[in-house]
Each structure stands twice: as structure tokens, then as C-alpha cells.
Design an enzyme around this catalytic site. Structure first.
Site, PDB file in Angstrom:
ATOM      1  N   CYS A 143      27.220 -50.441 -18.969  1.00 32.45           N
ATOM      2  CA  CYS A 143      28.374 -50.856 -19.775  1.00 32.45           C
ATOM      3  C   CYS A 143      29.672 -50.818 -18.984  1.00 32.45           C
ATOM      4  O   CYS A 143      30.666 -51.427 -19.394  1.00 32.45           O
ATOM      5  CB  CYS A 143      28.484 -49.982 -21.017  1.00 32.45           C
ATOM      6  SG  CYS A 143      27.151 -50.237 -22.210  1.00 32.45           S
ATOM      7  N   SER A 160      19.308 -44.452 -13.722  1.00 29.66           N
ATOM      8  CA  SER A 160      20.409 -43.933 -14.526  1.00 29.66           C
ATOM      9  C   SER A 160      21.750 -44.569 -14.159  1.00 29.66           C
ATOM     10  O   SER A 160      22.670 -43.905 -13.693  1.00 29.66           O
ATOM     11  CB  SER A 160      20.474 -42.409 -14.350  1.00 29.66           C
ATOM     12  OG  SER A 160      21.194 -41.801 -15.393  1.00 29.66           O
ATOM     13  N   ALA A 211      17.747 -46.261 -18.106  1.00 29.11           N
ATOM     14  CA  ALA A 211      18.522 -45.676 -19.196  1.00 29.11           C
ATOM     15  C   ALA A 211      17.643 -44.759 -20.039  1.00 29.11           C
ATOM     16  O   ALA A 211      17.733 -43.539 -19.960  1.00 29.11           O
ATOM     17  CB  ALA A 211      19.150 -46.779 -20.056  1.00 29.11           C
ATOM     18  N   ALA A 212      16.771 -45.356 -20.857  1.00 30.96           N
ATOM     19  CA  ALA A 212      15.920 -44.545 -21.717  1.00 30.96           C
ATOM     20  C   ALA A 212      14.923 -43.718 -20.911  1.00 30.96           C
ATOM     21  O   ALA A 212      14.559 -42.603 -21.315  1.00 30.96           O
ATOM     22  CB  ALA A 212      15.188 -45.439 -22.719  1.00 30.96           C
ATOM     23  N   GLU A 248      10.122 -46.156 -11.250  1.00 29.68           N
ATOM     24  CA  GLU A 248      11.185 -47.160 -11.331  1.00 29.68           C
ATOM     25  C   GLU A 248      11.031 -48.133 -10.159  1.00 29.68           C
ATOM     26  O   GLU A 248      10.985 -47.723  -9.003  1.00 29.68           O
ATOM     27  CB  GLU A 248      12.560 -46.497 -11.287  1.00 29.68           C
ATOM     28  CG  GLU A 248      13.736 -47.434 -11.062  1.00 29.68           C
ATOM     29  CD  GLU A 248      13.780 -48.593 -12.047  1.00 29.68           C
ATOM     30  OE1 GLU A 248      14.059 -49.723 -11.599  1.00 29.68           O
ATOM     31  OE2 GLU A 248      13.523 -48.381 -13.255  1.00 29.68           O
ATOM     32  N   TYR A 258      45.289 -38.200 -42.738  1.00 28.39           N
ATOM     33  CA  TYR A 258      46.597 -38.839 -42.924  1.00 28.39           C
ATOM     34  C   TYR A 258      47.606 -38.123 -42.037  1.00 28.39           C
ATOM     35  O   TYR A 258      47.817 -36.917 -42.143  1.00 28.39           O
ATOM     36  CB  TYR A 258      47.051 -38.763 -44.379  1.00 28.39           C
ATOM     37  CG  TYR A 258      48.536 -39.013 -44.582  1.00 28.39           C
ATOM     38  CD1 TYR A 258      49.161 -40.083 -43.948  1.00 28.39           C
ATOM     39  CD2 TYR A 258      49.300 -38.183 -45.395  1.00 28.39           C
ATOM     40  CE1 TYR A 258      50.520 -40.312 -44.131  1.00 28.39           C
ATOM     41  CE2 TYR A 258      50.654 -38.412 -45.583  1.00 28.39           C
ATOM     42  CZ  TYR A 258      51.264 -39.472 -44.948  1.00 28.39           C
ATOM     43  OH  TYR A 258      52.607 -39.704 -45.121  1.00 28.39           O
ATOM     44  N   ALA A 306      22.806 -48.167 -25.330  1.00 31.40           N
ATOM     45  CA  ALA A 306      22.461 -46.863 -24.770  1.00 31.40           C
ATOM     46  C   ALA A 306      22.264 -45.763 -25.808  1.00 31.40           C
ATOM     47  O   ALA A 306      21.308 -44.980 -25.694  1.00 31.40           O
ATOM     48  CB  ALA A 306      23.529 -46.452 -23.754  1.00 31.40           C
TER      49      ALA A 306
END
Length: 456
Positions: free
Chosen positions: A42, A38, A10-11, A32, A432, A303
Site C-alpha cells: 500500500c 512481507s 502478506a498473509a 516464497e 464533541y 491487508a
């Protein structure tokens, strides 16, 4: 200049991309240890529920796409096992080949993330017991649901992932039970201190929430889970268990290199995301960041914070002496939607404010999401937490079948800026329109009550 980024889920990709933008002539390499980078974690509960199709829906970027579009190098299945900041060296294990080597670096950005917490009870290694953290976890859960005769799933933990997983199970037509010592859902993650709308929706969906925690997991002769024993001495029969009791930062690499750890167990960093090690920055779930209401350093493994901290870390790591970039404190915004109910939370709950030593009061209102007479209008519960006397907005929670999450977004800049309840009540011209919002928005109604309660 050679910049190493450790971690790519992620980061890490955000940091590597920003470092390359800041220093186009630098060699930026991202390591990695897994097979993917990546990943949209979620989205995992919705993939498990069957709403998103194949696992490819969870892949935000591939290594090849990142290399081509962002210009940095991606090394998959390579684990950084040691860091010598003073000498400027990494020890890297190539997992697919069983080989180890040293690599030189000038600067490093740690984005090692967090791991799912385990229960730490006997039997937790039984087949059919899962955590939800990465793509492999998601694929394993879905395979189990599609190949085993699962009828009942026990979810340990009633936080937002636990609630979303219980909903995913129900969407597949299965029975679900949530075990949480508080006896409520979202009690510690997305505060619902002043609303029972989510609890009622969960119960209406047939999901039992028991004020218990697992103490043992029992398996059959084939090693598959068959029941969970709780601290109340009860046995809950099931064919699958999802452990969702939070995460813990993966600090081992940095700690072994001598990095300082903060109060919450994450890496201690300054406002430029710099660690206590020379030429080493940190970002994402592994690093502690300041929160706006009280300045306390906290872990916030979501995230948006991960990407923001990654950009700050990368800009400073890639800098050649220009103006430093700093990380602004977080408002701590989070939202969940499950069982037809939205919950949005920003800043501190009343309990958290008390724990921080702040003299706070809460203003609770139940209003309408639209003009009351308009078809589809539904109740909305709002709690604002404000500092007594000063009236400063410390946080808020909003719960409804609609409009809760986006109203929570309205509170984010107010909490970050230290705005007051009076400013929200009197100075903000919120939208509104009868099909969208009432003439006096629920946030403004709650703010007016908060002004009176806070004495300012």
C-alpha cells in the site's frame, strides 16, 4: 507436525508466525517464489512519488528477521508447483538452481495471494507499461520515471491504486490521465455514490478522467510506449502506462490439486478457513470470505483481512484437536486519501445492496467536520445505506478533506454487529469538541435522516 505455508508477501508471514505460536514444537516452513517477503504494497504509490526515500522503506520484514524473531523457516526463490493433499506432498522448484524436489507435510496453508489483472490488449508488452503489485514493480516504475523522458502518464483504472498513482505522478510534476469506463474515480472500489468532492479535487489537480478504456498500446521503433488507443477511437500520447484494473486470485496450485473455487473465483473455504482439500487451509487474497451485511462470500484483497484470515487459518491448521477458531464476516472497510480528499467506505453501497437482493434506501447529508464557526472546518458528505423497515445499517460512504476515514472506522463494528440507524442516531455518544467534531456528528445527522427514510 510439519506445516507448510505457501506464499510470503502478506498473509503468509502472519500465518506462519501464528502457526508457530500455536504449535511451538511444530516445524513451520514458508515458501516464497520471489526475493522478498512481507512488503508494504500500500506504500508503493508514495515510494514512486518520492516521499519515502529508498525501496527499503517498503520492506516490513526480511526473511532473516522473521526466522530470528518468529521461529519459522523461510525459503526464498522456491516455487511450489504441485500439491498432493491426500499423500501429504509438495513439489518445490528451487528457482535459482533449476532443481526440483518433493517435500512431505502434515498440513498446509495456502497464502498464494493475487496477481494484477492485465488489459489483454495488443501492445501491452511494450516497455513502459507497468502494473503495481510488488517491490520489483515499484522499483521498475521508479527507475523508468528517473531514466526516461516521461512527460505524460496514462493510468488505466480509476480505483484507489489508480487515483494514488495519478497523484504520485502529479507530485513528480508530470501530466496524468485516468481512463475509466465510468468516467469517475473510485466508482467501483471505494463507492462515492453521493459525493463529487474527490472528482472535483482530481480535476482541480489537472488530472483528466476520461470515460474510455484502452484497446491498444502503441510503441515506437525502440519498443517504448508512445500512445494508448481507446474504445472511443482516440489516441492519447504518453511515455508510460500504469495498469490498475484490479487483481485476480492465484488459485492455480490449489485448483490443480482439486480444491473447490467459489462464485468470485477465489478458493472456497469454510468459517475455519479450511479448503475442500484434506489438511489444507487458505487465507489472504486467494480466499473468499463472508461479508457481514448479507453473508455473501467475496474477495477482499486488503491487508487487514489478509492478516485476520491468516491467523484463523493458522490456528486451525496448527490445532491438535482443541476448540476451532472461526472467521467473523468482514465489514468491508476501505479508505483512500488523494489530492487532499479522504474517502472512507464500509459495507455495501446502494448499488451493491440492490444486487444482493436487499431492500435498501440511502440517506445523504452534507455537514461540517468541526463546529461550523471553528477555523478549518470543511464540508463532509455522508451517505448511509440502510435496510428499509428494519433500519439495519448495511454500509456507508464518507468523503471530506478531513475526518472521513476515522468516521468510517466508527461504522465498521456497527455494520458487523447488524446495528440499526436508530442506535447510531440515539445511543452512541460520539466525540464533541469544536476543533475536532461538531456537537452533533455528521454520522448521527445522517443516521437521523436514515431513520426517517427507512421507516423505523
Amino acid at each position: 507436525m510439519r506445516i507448510a505455508v505457501v506464499g510470503g508477501l502478506a498473509a503468509g508471514p502472519a500465518a506462519a508466525a501464528e502457526a508457530k505460536r500455536q504449535a511451538p514444537d511444530a516445524e513451520v516452513v514458508m515458501f516464497e517464489e520471489g526475493r522478498h517477503v512481507s512488503i508494504g504494497t500500500c506504500e508503493i504509490p508514495y515510494y514512486i512519488a518520492g516521499h519515502l526515500g529508498g525501496a527499503d522503506a517498503l520492506v516490513v520484514n526480511t526473511a532473516e528477521k522473521l526466522e530470528r524473531s518468529r521461529g519459522f523457516e523461510v525459503r526464498l526463490r522456491e516455487r511450489v508447483t504441485a500439491l498432493d493433499a491426500r499423500a501429504g506432498r509438495l513439489v518445490v522448484d528451487a528457482l535459482d538452481y533449476g532443481a526440483q524436489r518433493e517435500e512431505r507435510f502434515d498440513r498446509v496453508i495456502l497464502a498464494t495471494g493475487a496477481r494484477a489483472r492485465r488489459l489483454g490488449v495488443p501492445g501491452e508488452d511494450a516497455a513502459g507499461v507497468f502494473v503495481i503489485r510488488d517491490l520489483e514493480d515499484a522499483q521498475a516504475v521508479r527507475l523508468w520515471l528517473e531514466t526516461e523522458s516521461v512527460r505524460h502518464v496514462v493510468v488505466a483504472g480509476g480505483g484507489y491504486i489508480g487515483v494514488e498513482m495519478a497523484e504520485a505522478v502529479r507530485d513528480r510534476g508530470l501530466q496524468a490521465t485516468i481512463l475509466d469506463p465510468s468516467g469517475r474515480v473510485l466508482n467501483n472500489t471505494v463507492a462515492c455514490e453521493a459525493s463529487d468532492l474527490m472528482d472535483r479535487a482530481v480535476a482541480a489537480a489537472g488530472v483528466a478522467v476520461r470515460a474510455e478504456k484502452p484497446t491498444e498500446i502503441l510503441a515506437d521503433r525502440a519498443g517504448r510506449v508512445r500512445a494508448v488507443r481507446t474504445d472511443a477511437g482516440e489516441l492519447v500520447g504518453c511515455q508510460m502506462v500504469v495498469v490498475s484494473i484490479g487483481v485476480e486470485p492465484r488459485t492455480e496450485l490449489a485448483v490443480a490439486a482439486g480444491a473447490r473455487v467459489g462464485e468470485m473465483g477465489g478458493l472456497a473455504v469454510d468459517d475455519r478457513m479450511k479448503t475442500s482439500l484434506a489438511n489444507v487451509w487458505a487465507c489472504g487474497d486467494v480466499a473468499e470470505v463472508p461479508r457481514a451485511p448479507d453473508g455473501r462470500r467475496v474477495l477482499w484483497p486488503l491487508a487487514p483481512t489478509g492478516r485476520r484470515s491468516a491467523r484463523v487459518a493458522a490456528r486451525n491448521a496448527a490445532s491438535r484437536g482443541g476448540r476451532a477458531d472461526t472467521f467473523r464476516p468482514i465489514a468491508g472497510g476501505v479508505a483512500v486519501k488523494a489530492f487532499g480528499i479522504e474517502v472512507g467506505s464500509v459495507g455495501l453501497s446502494l448499488a451493491q445492496a440492490a444486487d444482493a437482493g436487499l431492500d435498501a434506501v440511502a440517506a445523504d447529508v452534507r455537514h461540517w467536520t468541526r463546529t461550523a464557526a471553528f477555523p478549518g472546518s470543511c464540508p463532509i458528505d455522508v451517505r448511509l445505506v440502510v435496510e428499509r423497515g428494519a433500519g439495519r445499517l448495511l454500509g456507508g460512504q464518507i468523503v471530506s478533506a478531513e475526518g472521513a476515514a476515522l468516521r468510517a472506522d466508527v461504522l465498521v463494528p456497527l455494520v458487523q454487529a447488524g446495528a440499526t440507524a436508530r442506535e447510531l442516531a440515539e445511543d452512541l455518544d460520539l466525540v464533541y469538541n469544536p476543533p475536532v467534531a461538531p456537537a452533533v456528528d455528521p454520522l448521527k445527522v445522517a443516521a437521523s435522516v436514515a431513520v426517517r427514510r427507512a421507516g423505523r
